[in-house]
Scaffold this motif. Structure first.
Motif, PDB file in Angstrom:
ATOM      1  N   ASP A  89      16.028   9.655 -43.771  1.00 44.18           N
ATOM      2  CA  ASP A  89      14.634   9.300 -43.529  1.00 44.18           C
ATOM      3  C   ASP A  89      14.587   8.101 -42.582  1.00 44.18           C
ATOM      4  OD1 ASP A  89      11.707   9.715 -44.750  1.00 44.18           O
ATOM      5  OD2 ASP A  89      12.036   7.568 -44.447  1.00 44.18           O
ATOM      6  N   LEU A  90      13.855   8.229 -41.472  1.00 46.66           N
ATOM      7  CA  LEU A  90      13.749   7.124 -40.515  1.00 46.66           C
ATOM      8  C   LEU A  90      12.919   6.004 -41.130  1.00 46.66           C
ATOM      9  CD1 LEU A  90      13.105   9.053 -37.177  1.00 46.66           C
ATOM     10  CD2 LEU A  90      15.285   8.386 -38.202  1.00 46.66           C
ATOM     11  N   ASP A  91      13.381   4.773 -40.984  1.00 39.88           N
ATOM     12  CA  ASP A  91      12.689   3.626 -41.567  1.00 39.88           C
ATOM     13  C   ASP A  91      11.475   3.231 -40.718  1.00 39.88           C
ATOM     14  OD1 ASP A  91      14.633   3.457 -43.563  1.00 39.88           O
ATOM     15  OD2 ASP A  91      15.917   2.187 -42.314  1.00 39.88           O
ATOM     16  N   ARG A  92      10.347   3.029 -41.381  1.00 42.73           N
ATOM     17  CA  ARG A  92       9.112   2.521 -40.750  1.00 42.73           C
ATOM     18  C   ARG A  92       8.680   3.368 -39.553  1.00 42.73           C
ATOM     19  NH1 ARG A  92      12.307  -2.070 -41.828  1.00 42.73           N
ATOM     20  NH2 ARG A  92      11.477  -3.353 -43.532  1.00 42.73           N
ATOM     21  N   PHE A  93       8.920   4.678 -39.638  1.00 43.65           N
ATOM     22  CA  PHE A  93       8.521   5.545 -38.527  1.00 43.65           C
ATOM     23  C   PHE A  93       7.011   5.544 -38.333  1.00 43.65           C
ATOM     24  CE2 PHE A  93       7.025   9.777 -37.184  1.00 43.65           C
ATOM     25  CZ  PHE A  93       7.581   9.823 -35.915  1.00 43.65           C
ATOM     26  N   LYS A  94       6.259   5.464 -39.419  1.00 47.32           N
ATOM     27  CA  LYS A  94       4.795   5.506 -39.307  1.00 47.32           C
ATOM     28  C   LYS A  94       4.271   4.351 -38.460  1.00 47.32           C
ATOM     29  CE  LYS A  94       0.503   5.920 -41.933  1.00 47.32           C
ATOM     30  NZ  LYS A  94      -0.213   5.017 -41.009  1.00 47.32           N
ATOM     31  N   GLN A  95       4.891   3.184 -38.583  1.00 45.36           N
ATOM     32  CA  GLN A  95       4.435   2.040 -37.797  1.00 45.36           C
ATOM     33  C   GLN A  95       4.634   2.298 -36.303  1.00 45.36           C
ATOM     34  OE1 GLN A  95       6.214  -1.601 -39.254  1.00 45.36           O
ATOM     35  NE2 GLN A  95       6.010  -0.928 -41.368  1.00 45.36           N
ATOM     36  N   ILE A  96       5.761   2.907 -35.944  1.00 46.52           N
ATOM     37  CA  ILE A  96       6.015   3.238 -34.541  1.00 46.52           C
ATOM     38  C   ILE A  96       5.015   4.283 -34.071  1.00 46.52           C
ATOM     39  CG2 ILE A  96       7.707   4.211 -32.925  1.00 46.52           C
ATOM     40  CD1 ILE A  96       9.899   3.111 -34.783  1.00 46.52           C
ATOM     41  N   ASN A  97       4.782   5.279 -34.915  1.00 43.09           N
ATOM     42  CA  ASN A  97       3.842   6.347 -34.583  1.00 43.09           C
ATOM     43  C   ASN A  97       2.443   5.789 -34.358  1.00 43.09           C
ATOM     44  OD1 ASN A  97       3.991   9.103 -34.079  1.00 43.09           O
ATOM     45  ND2 ASN A  97       3.121   9.646 -36.057  1.00 43.09           N
ATOM     46  N   ASP A  98       2.018   4.888 -35.251  1.00 41.10           N
ATOM     47  CA  ASP A  98       0.672   4.305 -35.144  1.00 41.10           C
ATOM     48  C   ASP A  98       0.560   3.399 -33.935  1.00 41.10           C
ATOM     49  OD1 ASP A  98      -0.062   5.637 -37.420  1.00 41.10           O
ATOM     50  OD2 ASP A  98       0.208   3.929 -38.763  1.00 41.10           O
ATOM     51  N   ALA A  99       1.637   2.657 -33.636  1.00 35.44           N
ATOM     52  CA  ALA A  99       1.588   1.683 -32.547  1.00 35.44           C
ATOM     53  C   ALA A  99       1.645   2.348 -31.174  1.00 35.44           C
ATOM     54  CB  ALA A  99       2.736   0.678 -32.694  1.00 35.44           C
ATOM     55  N   LEU A 100       2.509   3.361 -31.002  1.00 30.93           N
ATOM     56  CA  LEU A 100       2.731   3.965 -29.690  1.00 30.93           C
ATOM     57  C   LEU A 100       2.050   5.313 -29.506  1.00 30.93           C
ATOM     58  CD1 LEU A 100       6.526   3.124 -29.183  1.00 30.93           C
ATOM     59  CD2 LEU A 100       4.532   1.819 -28.446  1.00 30.93           C
ATOM     60  N   GLY A 101       1.559   5.894 -30.600  1.00 34.23           N
ATOM     61  CA  GLY A 101       0.891   7.191 -30.500  1.00 34.23           C
ATOM     62  C   GLY A 101       1.788   8.346 -30.919  1.00 34.23           C
ATOM     63  N   HIS A 102       1.155   9.462 -31.250  1.00 36.91           N
ATOM     64  CA  HIS A 102       1.899  10.609 -31.769  1.00 36.91           C
ATOM     65  C   HIS A 102       2.808  11.252 -30.722  1.00 36.91           C
ATOM     66  CE1 HIS A 102       0.020  10.660 -35.701  1.00 36.91           C
ATOM     67  NE2 HIS A 102      -1.133  10.429 -35.115  1.00 36.91           N
ATOM     68  N   ASP A 103       2.423  11.196 -29.453  1.00 40.02           N
ATOM     69  CA  ASP A 103       3.270  11.789 -28.408  1.00 40.02           C
ATOM     70  C   ASP A 103       4.606  11.050 -28.335  1.00 40.02           C
ATOM     71  OD1 ASP A 103       3.691  13.553 -26.044  1.00 40.02           O
ATOM     72  OD2 ASP A 103       3.753  11.623 -25.004  1.00 40.02           O
ATOM     73  N   ALA A 104       4.547   9.716 -28.358  1.00 44.07           N
ATOM     74  CA  ALA A 104       5.782   8.924 -28.355  1.00 44.07           C
ATOM     75  C   ALA A 104       6.582   9.171 -29.628  1.00 44.07           C
ATOM     76  CB  ALA A 104       5.455   7.446 -28.211  1.00 44.07           C
ATOM     77  N   GLY A 105       5.872   9.306 -30.772  1.00 45.79           N
ATOM     78  CA  GLY A 105       6.544   9.603 -32.032  1.00 45.79           C
ATOM     79  C   GLY A 105       7.276  10.925 -31.989  1.00 45.79           C
ATOM     80  N   ASP A 106       6.664  11.923 -31.366  1.00 45.94           N
ATOM     81  CA  ASP A 106       7.313  13.239 -31.229  1.00 45.94           C
ATOM     82  C   ASP A 106       8.577  13.148 -30.375  1.00 45.94           C
ATOM     83  OD1 ASP A 106       5.391  14.394 -32.783  1.00 45.94           O
ATOM     84  OD2 ASP A 106       4.291  15.329 -31.136  1.00 45.94           O
ATOM     85  N   ARG A 107       8.497  12.403 -29.281  1.00 50.26           N
ATOM     86  CA  ARG A 107       9.664  12.246 -28.421  1.00 50.26           C
ATOM     87  C   ARG A 107      10.788  11.490 -29.129  1.00 50.26           C
ATOM     88  NH1 ARG A 107       8.019   9.041 -24.336  1.00 50.26           N
ATOM     89  NH2 ARG A 107       5.781   9.094 -24.734  1.00 50.26           N
ATOM     90  N   LEU A 108      10.407  10.550 -29.979  1.00 54.22           N
ATOM     91  CA  LEU A 108      11.412   9.838 -30.761  1.00 54.22           C
ATOM     92  C   LEU A 108      12.115  10.780 -31.733  1.00 54.22           C
ATOM     93  CD1 LEU A 108      12.790   7.219 -31.664  1.00 54.22           C
ATOM     94  CD2 LEU A 108      10.883   6.854 -33.242  1.00 54.22           C
ATOM     95  N   LEU A 109      11.364  11.655 -32.389  1.00 57.36           N
ATOM     96  CA  LEU A 109      11.955  12.620 -33.312  1.00 57.36           C
ATOM     97  C   LEU A 109      12.892  13.581 -32.582  1.00 57.36           C
ATOM     98  CD1 LEU A 109       8.836  13.455 -35.524  1.00 57.36           C
ATOM     99  CD2 LEU A 109      10.864  12.181 -36.234  1.00 57.36           C
ATOM    100  N   GLN A 110      12.506  13.996 -31.380  1.00 51.76           N
ATOM    101  CA  GLN A 110      13.370  14.878 -30.596  1.00 51.76           C
ATOM    102  C   GLN A 110      14.683  14.190 -30.237  1.00 51.76           C
ATOM    103  OE1 GLN A 110      10.557  15.686 -27.484  1.00 51.76           O
ATOM    104  NE2 GLN A 110       9.854  17.616 -28.393  1.00 51.76           N
ATOM    105  N   GLU A 111      14.599  12.901 -29.883  1.00 50.98           N
ATOM    106  CA  GLU A 111      15.809  12.152 -29.547  1.00 50.98           C
ATOM    107  C   GLU A 111      16.697  11.971 -30.768  1.00 50.98           C
ATOM    108  OE1 GLU A 111      18.750   9.965 -27.707  1.00 50.98           O
ATOM    109  OE2 GLU A 111      17.205  11.294 -26.878  1.00 50.98           O
ATOM    110  N   MET A 112      16.089  11.684 -31.916  1.00 50.86           N
ATOM    111  CA  MET A 112      16.875  11.536 -33.141  1.00 50.86           C
ATOM    112  C   MET A 112      17.555  12.851 -33.517  1.00 50.86           C
ATOM    113  SD  MET A 112      16.746   8.390 -33.990  1.00 50.86           S
ATOM    114  CE  MET A 112      16.545   7.880 -32.280  1.00 50.86           C
TER     115      MET A 112
END
Length: 497
Positions: A89-112
């Motif tokens: 489980d990625l730590d504090r992912f919701k904070q990154i998602n909320d701060a940078l937006g869902h598109d950035a969050g999706d790209r982060l998940l793809q990279e992980m």
């Protein structure tokens, strides 16, 4: 029936073949109808892929992982082998998602997903369960040392810097591990135990892994019961606010007060904030809890003024999850209007780590709050690695030095030097400096000599109920003596604890 035909160029393609007898002019013939079904077959393969793979990352999904684990367990039982299930489980992912937006969050998940795949053997399986949760199946396990080595490799890969929209981030993960056959003999048990171990890793501070042990299940049931109770604690009136004063270091006059939440559980008794605040953050209950604290603190401020106490500034802690909420400023403004509290009488304490992690978004949120007229304090200073240049740009009124630096004062030369440096740095920025965790006269004297503006701690007063604080304030202001007041006597006189 289906078959395959070869074109003139040599390529093979799928066909649907129907054959049957026909009679033409009294003679019987065999008629064959052939249809190219390449497009239909591709569509079927695509549908099958969607059914068993995650659309965002391309990894196997929960259904396909379940099938793989079921097959692996059958093989392990047959050949007396071991296997491991790893919940990630990625730590504090919701904070990154909320701060940078869902598109950035999706790209982060793809990279992980790419990084996880690169860490594994071809025989291992990694799947995305949903959100920021991944799971790994390691077959033909030789020893737990093998899993530990793989887990370390995964944690390092995830923690490598990633750049999203020009912002460099470092993501961490918490990993829980269950092993067949010692931790379970079936799919459901292994998955549940890996999940429990993952939450234990989070509780231990994140960016780590934990193997499942039997005691974790008992703790998980206890936490589940605690979470269930917390969901109804607000409606049942089980939550309380206690108040601890802040005092001017030179005059020892009360300059403000901090509101601290307590839970009076009907069975467990007084539940410490360290037990239920992290639980509230994980479960999402922290926002309704924080809104209740804000409103209750404001109502208490109004009640004190009706008792002819001065309009003390009242401080309330804001969690990282609540701070990232886009509607925070409007929610607080609505509470101020409802309760009739002047914005300048409210102080929000936000941890240094929360502010530093949210970057530009934090600066905008702080500006919105400052525009309303709210006082802003940077809490736990010294623990979040902020720089002087960052602090200079942030709209912050007060900086509170974390109690971990005060605990060993005076006498510890290292902490003495650090504390003096922090006070000097904050005052050079024209910020008010508060030291929390003051418990002795020697600590107070050290802070006074080095020009710390305000202090807070048990040396003067423990957190007490609103009525007990009112009595404490009157007794303290009516006496000419310095030093601490025996708040236990004041509280006892009110029948408070």
């Amino acid at each position: 029936r289906e078959s395959r035909f070869r074109r003139n160029g040599g390529s093979v393609f799928p066909v649907e073949l129907h054959t049957g007898p026909v009679e033409i002019k009294g003679r019987r013939h065999l008629l064959s109808l052939v249809r190219d079904v390449t497009e239909r077959q591709l569509l079927q393969e695509h549908i099958h892929h969607l059914a068993y793979h995650d659309a965002l990352t391309g990894l196997p999904n929960r259904a396909m992982f379940s099938h793989a684990l079921h097959h692996a367990l059958a093989q392990a039982k047959r050949f007396c082998r071991s296997l491991a299930v790893m919940f990630i489980d990625l730590d504090r992912f919701k904070q990154i998602n909320d701060a940078l937006g869902h598109d950035a969050g999706d790209r982060l998940l793809q990279e992980m997903a790419r990084r996880l795949t690169a860490c594994l053997r071809e025989a291992d399986v990694v799947a995305r369960l949903g959100g920021d949760e991944f799971v790994v199946l390691v077959e033909e396990l030789a020893s737990c040392t093998q899993v530990s080595a793989l887990t370390g490799k995964i944690l390092s890969a995830i923690a490598a810097q990633v750049v999203l929209d020009g912002q460099a981030l470092q993501v961490t993960a918490s990993i829980g591990i269950s092993v067949y056959p010692s931790d379970g003999a079936d799919e459901r048990t292994l998955m549940k135990h890996a999940d429990i171990a993952m939450y234990s890793a989070k509780e231990q501070g994140r960016n780590d892994y934990q193997f499942y042990v039997a005691q974790m299940s008992e703790r998980a049931h206890s936490l589940m019961a605690l979470e269930s109770g917390l969901r109804t604690a607000l409606s049942k009136g089980e939550l309380r606010l206690h108040y601890q004063p802040k005092l001017d270091t030179l005059t020892e006059a009360i300059s403000g007060v901090e509101a601290l939440v307590r839970w009076q559980h009907p069975v467990r008794g007084l539940v410490r904030p360290a037990q239920f605040i992290p639980l509230a953050e994980e479960s999402g209950l922290i926002i309704p809890l924080a809104l209740w604290v804000l409103e209750e603190a404001c109502r208490q401020s109004v009640a004190w003024q009706r008792e002819y106490l001065p309009a003390l500034r009242i401080a309330v802690n804001i969690s990282a999850r609540h701070f990232s909420d886009a509607g925070l400023a409007q929610e607080i403004l609505a509470i101020l209007v409802r309760t009739g509290v002047v914005p300048s009488q409210l102080e929000l304490e936000i941890t240094e780590g929360t502010v530093m992690q949210n970057g530009e978004t934090a600066a905008q949120t702080l500006s919105d709050l400052k525009n309303i007229g709210i006082h802003i304090t940077l809490d736990d200073f010294g623990t979040g690695f902020s720089s002087l240049s960052q602090l200079k740009l942030l709209p912050i009124d007060t900086i509170k030095i974390d109690k971990s630096f005060i605990r060993d004062l005076p006498g510890d030369s290292g902490y003495e030097a650090i504390t003096k440096t922090m006070i000097t740095m904050c005052k050079s920025l024209d910020r008010t400096v508060v030291a929390e965790g003051v418990e002795t006269a020697e600590q107070l004297d050290f802070l006074r000599r080095h020009r710390c503006d305000q202090v807070q701690g048990y040396y003067f007063c423990a957190p007490v109920s609103g009525d007990a604080f009112s009595a404490y304030y009157r007794q303290r202001t009516s006496t000419s003596r310095g030093g601490s007041t025996d708040i236990s006597k004041v509280a006892a006189g009110l029948g408070k604890k």
